[in-house]
Design a protein around this motif. Sequence first.
Motif, mmCIF file in Angstrom:
data_model
loop_
_atom_site.group_PDB
_atom_site.id
_atom_site.type_symbol
_atom_site.label_atom_id
_atom_site.label_comp_id
_atom_site.label_asym_id
_atom_site.label_seq_id
_atom_site.Cartn_x
_atom_site.Cartn_y
_atom_site.Cartn_z
ATOM 1 N N CYS A 39 56.932 -1.653 14.343
ATOM 2 C CA CYS A 39 57.824 -1.185 13.285
ATOM 3 C C CYS A 39 57.207 -1.364 11.904
ATOM 4 C CB CYS A 39 59.152 -1.930 13.365
ATOM 5 S SG CYS A 39 60.116 -1.428 14.812
ATOM 6 N N LYS A 40 56.455 -2.459 11.717
ATOM 7 C CA LYS A 40 55.796 -2.659 10.428
ATOM 8 C C LYS A 40 54.777 -1.556 10.166
ATOM 9 C CE LYS A 40 56.304 -7.694 10.164
ATOM 10 N NZ LYS A 40 55.584 -8.991 10.189
ATOM 11 N N CYS A 41 54.068 -1.173 11.217
ATOM 12 C CA CYS A 41 53.103 -0.080 11.058
ATOM 13 C C CYS A 41 53.817 1.234 10.779
ATOM 14 C CB CYS A 41 52.234 0.047 12.311
ATOM 15 S SG CYS A 41 51.115 -1.328 12.587
ATOM 16 N N LEU A 42 54.939 1.464 11.475
ATOM 17 C CA LEU A 42 55.664 2.712 11.290
ATOM 18 C C LEU A 42 56.273 2.806 9.895
ATOM 19 C CD1 LEU A 42 57.396 3.017 14.771
ATOM 20 C CD2 LEU A 42 55.524 4.395 13.899
ATOM 21 N N ASP A 43 56.641 1.643 9.307
ATOM 22 C CA ASP A 43 57.144 1.653 7.933
ATOM 23 C C ASP A 43 56.111 2.231 6.978
ATOM 24 O OD1 ASP A 43 59.567 0.680 8.567
ATOM 25 O OD2 ASP A 43 59.110 -1.414 8.080
#
Length: 767
Positions: A667-671
């Motif tokens: 999720c951090k990467c997708l942010d």
Amino acid sequence: MSWIDQIYATHCTYGSSAIERRTTGESKDRVLGYSARASSFSQSDTRRYFRTLERLLYYCLPTDTPPEKKHALTPRTAPQRLFFHSPLSGLQALGCISYRQTDRAGRVGSYFAHVLASFRHHHEPPWDVLECLQLWNSPGWVVEDLESFSYDLPSLPSLETLSELRGGMAPAVDERVLWSFLNTPPGGSFYCPGPLLLPDRWKQMSVADRRRYFRLALMGYLEVFSKERESLLLLIEPAMAALFFYGIARLLPAGLRAQLSFSTFEANADRLTTSLAALTFDDERSGGDVAPERYRRGFVLNTWQDKASELQDPRAKYADFVLGSLMGVPDATASTLGRSIDQKLARFQQADAAKASDLEEFVKAHDIAEAIVNLTPNLSHEAWKKSSAQTAYVCKSVRQKLAGPADAAYLTRVLNSPQYLPLMLEAALQADDDDNCAASLNYLVERIQPLDAVEAMLGHGDGGRRYKLHALRHYVKNNRRLPAKCSWLWMEKRPATRGPQKPLLLIELLQWSAIDAELVRNSLTDVPDKGLPLLFRGLLLNASLDQSERNDLLTRIANRPGFDVVTLVNEIKPELANHGALLGSILSGPLAATLDHIHKQPGPFGEIMAALDAGKSLLAPPAASRARAWLDLKGTFEKYQRDPAAQQTGLKPVSGRKVWAFTEEVCKCLDRCFPFAQYEVFRKDHFKEFGTFVRQVAAAYQVGQLVPEKFDVYLIAYFRTDLHVMKRISNGRPAVWAWLQDHPVQTAAIIIGSVVLMGMARMLIFP
């Protein structure tokens, strides 16, 4: 040829046996049985090798021989058995077995065998079956036992060929003897200069019947060739068996001929050990027969009673094809006939026929090849590619026709034949840069005009590269445009081989000095979308174009709808370092646009990531940081893929903490990968959607499929917020049940609290 050893074998006493050699004492005259009478081997080797050869040494007179005649027959008047066996334990054997009236015990009916044996090494060819058969009734054979024989025989180290055993006599059988047998009319003068004696019944037989019997024998052998432990059995005189066997062997390619073994006289039709065998009868006028059921095994031909086994394929063509070199040919010398036969067999031998069925394929291919090179009108020849053997045969035939100086009249007919021009080009170009056909191929490719002919020429195989390039250049020169509709040219891929590789044909064509900007602009609108990356790369490598015109063409290609920048970047990795500034100005926009649609790209996720990794230096902020975010996302998947727990096969329980840690990193990467407002479902406060995502990832984690190349299968559906697809991919657990399973402490507390509350409620209700 290796040294050839000799063995005489017959019924012996202990004193006459070369194995026992008891020259004194009481046992000298005692009957031993069948043994080696003399040998060129040492005494110990004679014992060993005689055991190997013993199963081949047997002889019985025909079953219908009258008892009183057994006392009158001699080695010269009784049937003679000539046999050849391919290596037995490395030992190949050729022998002549003759009748012996009585054995050492005085019993009627025995034999005397003269055997030649030689060790065959792997690199050596076997003895030539044709030379073996030419030794029929040769004076070099010893046919009876003599008291003067010593135990030791000389080996034959100086024997260059088996034919030297003939002692200067003409061979018993050869091409001309066979030709005479098949063509001489009844009562005519048959050519038999050697020791072969034709029986009178064959001399009086019609030419048609003689040909029919021989044709049946050849077809019968071809049918049993591939059957294990099956033989061609001829009911025929031994001398005629030698002639028939020679004819069969002579009309086979060398590879099949080398697998032959033969015996010109057998007594038991049910115990044959050779691929070619013959059985005869004492009554040479009416002969005899074998049991009816014997006709159902192998192939049996009775030349006395005109009976034969049923052919499985009576329409087989090989026998008629190869017999054409002998039937109806004017009388000639054996060498001339030999050349005629060899010409028929040459292509079959080059094609390396390994089994009899190959011969039938080659005959069909021969007919097709003849139709192609003769430009036979309205002939259906679509079947020439049914097997690699047929294809190779047709290609060799076409190249042989086109070899040598160009025949302008013939090649003009080819150019005017839309049916055969593509076929001849395809066949001739199977061999890469065949210089034997250079004159004819250059003549054709310089005059090819129809685009479909160029397409057919390019689209088959990798051979004939220089002629294909030659044809392309002539097409471009004459039409002032690229062959945009020649689909194969634009779809060519690099071969998956290591080492140096030749450039693709289009790349090589585009580097031609005659290619100019106007020519490319004329073709640009017609080039298929999938061919644009290849066109871009070819122009990038063209050093003869004006730099400004080249940059303009590259920009037009990159901005055209349908341009696949991912494929291009992966193709031009070697050129990125040399043309970085130019490519950055042209490709940064299309590559940055890809970032917004990665989850919608048709290509595999791995290829997209490879393109981003290779082209990240071409991007400017903020696209560069988003590209790094996608690469970090790929790295996250790779890190968890290496985790041993991710390699489990089956939906086993996985630590909830580990799944949540992985999900949090994703999720951090997708942010960073997407505009946050567009994908609010990744916020933790959207618990329901986030729980679905966690279950989906957990299912992929548990079956070991956290593979970056499979990313689109498990996550792109979620990026599109397609909840139906997500539920199909996930492990299907309800959200509450999934939470309880992943939080065992909280679950236990809830259960205990529920029990306590239920107890208190009961006390209040039922005091």
